[in-house]
Every structure is written in structure tokens, then in C-alpha cells.
Design a protein around this motif. Sequence first.
Motif, PDB file in Angstrom:
ATOM      1  N   VAL A 142      25.985  39.368  41.676  1.00  0.00           N
ATOM      2  CA  VAL A 142      27.251  38.482  41.774  1.00  0.00           C
ATOM      3  C   VAL A 142      27.950  38.674  40.217  1.00  0.00           C
ATOM      4  CG1 VAL A 142      28.056  36.179  41.591  1.00  0.00           C
ATOM      5  CG2 VAL A 142      26.637  36.953  43.413  1.00  0.00           C
ATOM      6  N   LEU A 143      27.241  38.634  39.204  1.00  0.00           N
ATOM      7  CA  LEU A 143      27.743  38.848  38.002  1.00  0.00           C
ATOM      8  C   LEU A 143      28.520  40.192  37.814  1.00  0.00           C
ATOM      9  CD1 LEU A 143      25.356  37.406  35.454  1.00  0.00           C
ATOM     10  CD2 LEU A 143      27.421  36.247  36.011  1.00  0.00           C
ATOM     11  N   ALA A 144      27.857  41.236  38.395  1.00  0.00           N
ATOM     12  CA  ALA A 144      28.526  42.628  38.307  1.00  0.00           C
ATOM     13  C   ALA A 144      29.687  42.559  39.373  1.00  0.00           C
ATOM     14  CB  ALA A 144      27.348  43.677  38.915  1.00  0.00           C
ATOM     15  N   HIS A 145      29.365  42.046  40.449  1.00  0.00           N
ATOM     16  CA  HIS A 145      30.746  41.844  41.482  1.00  0.00           C
ATOM     17  C   HIS A 145      32.054  41.272  40.741  1.00  0.00           C
ATOM     18  CE1 HIS A 145      33.172  41.542  44.892  1.00  0.00           C
ATOM     19  NE2 HIS A 145      33.025  40.066  44.881  1.00  0.00           N
ATOM     20  N   VAL A 146      31.749  40.227  40.253  1.00  0.00           N
ATOM     21  CA  VAL A 146      32.843  39.736  39.203  1.00  0.00           C
ATOM     22  C   VAL A 146      33.543  40.344  38.202  1.00  0.00           C
ATOM     23  CG1 VAL A 146      33.529  37.491  37.843  1.00  0.00           C
ATOM     24  CG2 VAL A 146      32.068  37.190  40.091  1.00  0.00           C
ATOM     25  N   ALA A 147      32.524  40.747  37.392  1.00  0.00           N
ATOM     26  CA  ALA A 147      32.963  41.733  36.399  1.00  0.00           C
ATOM     27  C   ALA A 147      33.836  42.855  36.945  1.00  0.00           C
ATOM     28  CB  ALA A 147      31.805  42.341  35.660  1.00  0.00           C
ATOM     29  N   ALA A 148      33.507  43.528  37.978  1.00  0.00           N
ATOM     30  CA  ALA A 148      34.049  44.596  38.504  1.00  0.00           C
ATOM     31  C   ALA A 148      35.410  44.212  39.103  1.00  0.00           C
ATOM     32  CB  ALA A 148      33.152  45.429  39.735  1.00  0.00           C
ATOM     33  N   VAL A 149      35.655  43.121  39.705  1.00  0.00           N
ATOM     34  CA  VAL A 149      36.628  42.857  40.247  1.00  0.00           C
ATOM     35  C   VAL A 149      37.743  42.448  39.244  1.00  0.00           C
ATOM     36  CG1 VAL A 149      37.942  40.663  41.381  1.00  0.00           C
ATOM     37  CG2 VAL A 149      35.857  41.640  42.448  1.00  0.00           C
ATOM     38  N   VAL A 150      37.248  41.873  38.122  1.00  0.00           N
ATOM     39  CA  VAL A 150      38.315  41.604  37.074  1.00  0.00           C
ATOM     40  C   VAL A 150      38.723  43.057  36.571  1.00  0.00           C
ATOM     41  CG1 VAL A 150      38.443  40.736  34.430  1.00  0.00           C
ATOM     42  CG2 VAL A 150      37.258  39.346  36.235  1.00  0.00           C
ATOM     43  N   PHE A 151      37.773  43.904  36.249  1.00  0.00           N
ATOM     44  CA  PHE A 151      37.856  45.218  35.544  1.00  0.00           C
ATOM     45  C   PHE A 151      39.075  46.004  36.258  1.00  0.00           C
ATOM     46  CE2 PHE A 151      37.088  49.570  35.186  1.00  0.00           C
ATOM     47  CZ  PHE A 151      37.401  50.026  33.918  1.00  0.00           C
ATOM     48  N   GLU A 152      38.643  45.972  37.858  1.00  0.00           N
ATOM     49  CA  GLU A 152      39.692  46.682  38.499  1.00  0.00           C
ATOM     50  C   GLU A 152      40.944  46.059  38.981  1.00  0.00           C
ATOM     51  OE1 GLU A 152      38.654  50.117  40.763  1.00  0.00           O
ATOM     52  OE2 GLU A 152      38.472  49.831  38.714  1.00  0.00           O
ATOM     53  N   SER A 153      40.910  44.910  38.654  1.00  0.00           N
ATOM     54  CA  SER A 153      42.133  44.153  39.068  1.00  0.00           C
ATOM     55  C   SER A 153      43.218  44.564  37.699  1.00  0.00           C
ATOM     56  CB  SER A 153      42.076  42.572  39.035  1.00  0.00           C
ATOM     57  OG  SER A 153      41.508  42.178  40.316  1.00  0.00           O
ATOM     58  N   ARG A 154      42.450  44.617  36.640  1.00  0.00           N
ATOM     59  CA  ARG A 154      43.417  45.237  35.349  1.00  0.00           C
ATOM     60  C   ARG A 154      43.849  46.704  35.467  1.00  0.00           C
ATOM     61  NH1 ARG A 154      40.374  41.224  30.740  1.00  0.00           N
ATOM     62  NH2 ARG A 154      41.423  39.266  31.410  1.00  0.00           N
ATOM     63  N   ARG A 155      42.644  47.287  35.633  1.00  0.00           N
ATOM     64  CA  ARG A 155      42.836  48.794  35.869  1.00  0.00           C
ATOM     65  C   ARG A 155      43.867  49.281  36.960  1.00  0.00           C
ATOM     66  NH1 ARG A 155      40.981  53.800  37.973  1.00  0.00           N
ATOM     67  NH2 ARG A 155      39.739  52.808  39.800  1.00  0.00           N
ATOM     68  N   LEU A 156      43.762  48.736  37.856  1.00  0.00           N
ATOM     69  CA  LEU A 156      44.852  48.958  39.114  1.00  0.00           C
ATOM     70  C   LEU A 156      46.229  48.492  38.888  1.00  0.00           C
ATOM     71  CD1 LEU A 156      42.106  49.388  41.975  1.00  0.00           C
ATOM     72  CD2 LEU A 156      43.176  51.391  40.475  1.00  0.00           C
ATOM     73  N   GLY A 157      45.951  47.073  38.365  1.00  0.00           N
ATOM     74  CA  GLY A 157      47.333  46.278  38.234  1.00  0.00           C
ATOM     75  C   GLY A 157      47.401  45.425  39.750  1.00  0.00           C
ATOM     76  N   ILE A 158      46.234  45.349  40.433  1.00  0.00           N
ATOM     77  CA  ILE A 158      46.263  44.499  41.572  1.00  0.00           C
ATOM     78  C   ILE A 158      45.414  43.281  41.419  1.00  0.00           C
ATOM     79  CG2 ILE A 158      45.742  44.584  43.947  1.00  0.00           C
ATOM     80  CD1 ILE A 158      46.049  47.563  43.676  1.00  0.00           C
ATOM     81  N   ASN A 159      45.998  42.019  41.661  1.00  0.00           N
ATOM     82  CA  ASN A 159      45.243  40.705  41.568  1.00  0.00           C
ATOM     83  C   ASN A 159      44.235  40.490  42.845  1.00  0.00           C
ATOM     84  OD1 ASN A 159      44.231  38.101  41.221  1.00  0.00           O
ATOM     85  ND2 ASN A 159      46.123  37.373  40.753  1.00  0.00           N
ATOM     86  N   LEU A 160      43.222  41.197  42.732  1.00  0.00           N
ATOM     87  CA  LEU A 160      42.009  41.112  43.743  1.00  0.00           C
ATOM     88  C   LEU A 160      41.700  39.715  44.024  1.00  0.00           C
ATOM     89  CD1 LEU A 160      40.127  44.551  42.770  1.00  0.00           C
ATOM     90  CD2 LEU A 160      41.889  44.150  44.629  1.00  0.00           C
ATOM     91  N   PRO A 161      41.266  38.943  43.168  1.00  0.00           N
ATOM     92  CA  PRO A 161      40.991  37.795  43.465  1.00  0.00           C
ATOM     93  C   PRO A 161      42.033  36.851  44.625  1.00  0.00           C
ATOM     94  CG  PRO A 161      40.339  37.974  41.148  1.00  0.00           C
ATOM     95  CD  PRO A 161      41.223  39.082  41.882  1.00  0.00           C
ATOM     96  N   LYS A 162      43.165  36.960  44.046  1.00  0.00           N
ATOM     97  CA  LYS A 162      44.377  36.318  44.806  1.00  0.00           C
ATOM     98  C   LYS A 162      44.474  37.009  46.389  1.00  0.00           C
ATOM     99  CE  LYS A 162      49.320  36.085  44.891  1.00  0.00           C
ATOM    100  NZ  LYS A 162      50.642  36.480  44.152  1.00  0.00           N
ATOM    101  N   SER A 163      44.185  38.250  46.539  1.00  0.00           N
ATOM    102  CA  SER A 163      44.133  38.621  47.725  1.00  0.00           C
ATOM    103  C   SER A 163      43.068  38.065  48.619  1.00  0.00           C
ATOM    104  CB  SER A 163      44.013  40.369  47.877  1.00  0.00           C
ATOM    105  OG  SER A 163      42.700  40.793  47.463  1.00  0.00           O
ATOM    106  N   MET A 164      41.915  37.848  47.993  1.00  0.00           N
ATOM    107  CA  MET A 164      40.723  37.241  48.839  1.00  0.00           C
ATOM    108  C   MET A 164      41.181  35.636  49.210  1.00  0.00           C
ATOM    109  SD  MET A 164      38.285  37.755  50.543  1.00  0.00           S
ATOM    110  CE  MET A 164      37.578  39.479  50.226  1.00  0.00           C
TER     111      MET A 164
END
Length: 178
Positions: A142-164
Motif C-alpha cells: 500500500v505504501l509503495a502504491h501510494v508513493a507510485a500514484v503520487v510519483f506518476e501523477s506528478r511525472r505524467l501531469g495527471i491527477n490519478l487520485p482524483k480519477s479514482m
Amino acid sequence: MLKVKVWDPVVRIFHWSLVAGFTANAFFTDPEGETHEVIGLALLALVALRIGWGLVGSRHARFSDFRPSLGAAFGQLGEMATGRRRIHAGHSPLGALMIYNLIAVLIVIGVSGYAMTTYSYFGSKWLEDVHEIAVHWAELSVLAHVAAVVFESRRLGINLPKSMVTGYKTLPATGTQE
């Protein structure tokens, strides 16, 4: 920017219910109490629902949309290392591996937890150890998942948590998308 419907209500309700239940059992319930057991069984039922929905649900909910692939996961890592951006409407290859990992570990947690309440396995030390190790693995995941979501959201410029939360991803109109 393109607003794309990605996560259906079943996926979103599953996701946030799983977050709430897992958090409750990890931090707020007595591990030997009835509430812990009821939440654990509810989480196991949620996982069973998600597996069923992965077979018959909407496009991005189906397992066929995000097959596990080590090659694709290493490809995504290579993209990250070189600064290339491939945007996935649904799960990315690394995200897919995480989903399969979490489903598997939640099954181990749920089945071992349930088994410890049965007459045959009550007080079984090895089963308690399996349950505890699986819980720790899930927490790390879960910690890795949350960190990856934050990282990928910033890297790609897409708000992944908002999409969920909303079910929609806002994707760039140009660029590589899958």
C-alpha cells in the motif's frame, strides 16, 4: 485536454471501501475482536466481487485490459528512467502488477484470518505467522502504491487520485496514450 471515463462506480466503490476497511483493521480494531473479523470478511467479499467484476465489468475494470507483464513493467521503468511519457487510460503495467499483488495478498490475509476462527485452526501459530506476514506485505504494498500514484501523477501531469474519485482521467490531447 481530454476527459476520459475510466473507472466505473464498482471499481471506485471497491477501491475506497477496501481503503477504509483495511485502514480500520490495521489501525483501529482489536485484532482479536469481532469487529476485526467482520471487517476482514467484508474485505474478502469485496475482493471476490472485484474478481468477478474483473471478468465481466467495464473495459478498464476487466483483467483482460491489464494483463500482468514483467516485460511491460520493465518497459515502464525504462520510460521513467529516460523521461519518456506513455500515458495509459487504464492501469499502467506497474499498476497492473500492483493490483494482482494486492488481490493475492488480500486473499491470503482473508483466508488465513478466517481459518484462525475455525475449530480446526484456532490457535495455530503457523497460520498466525502467515496472516501477520501477509498483513505486513500488504502494508508495504500500500505504501509503495501510494508513493507510485503520487510519483506518476506528478511525472505524467495527471491527477490519478482524483480519477479514482470522479471516474474520469484528464489526459493530454497529444502524446502517447494507451
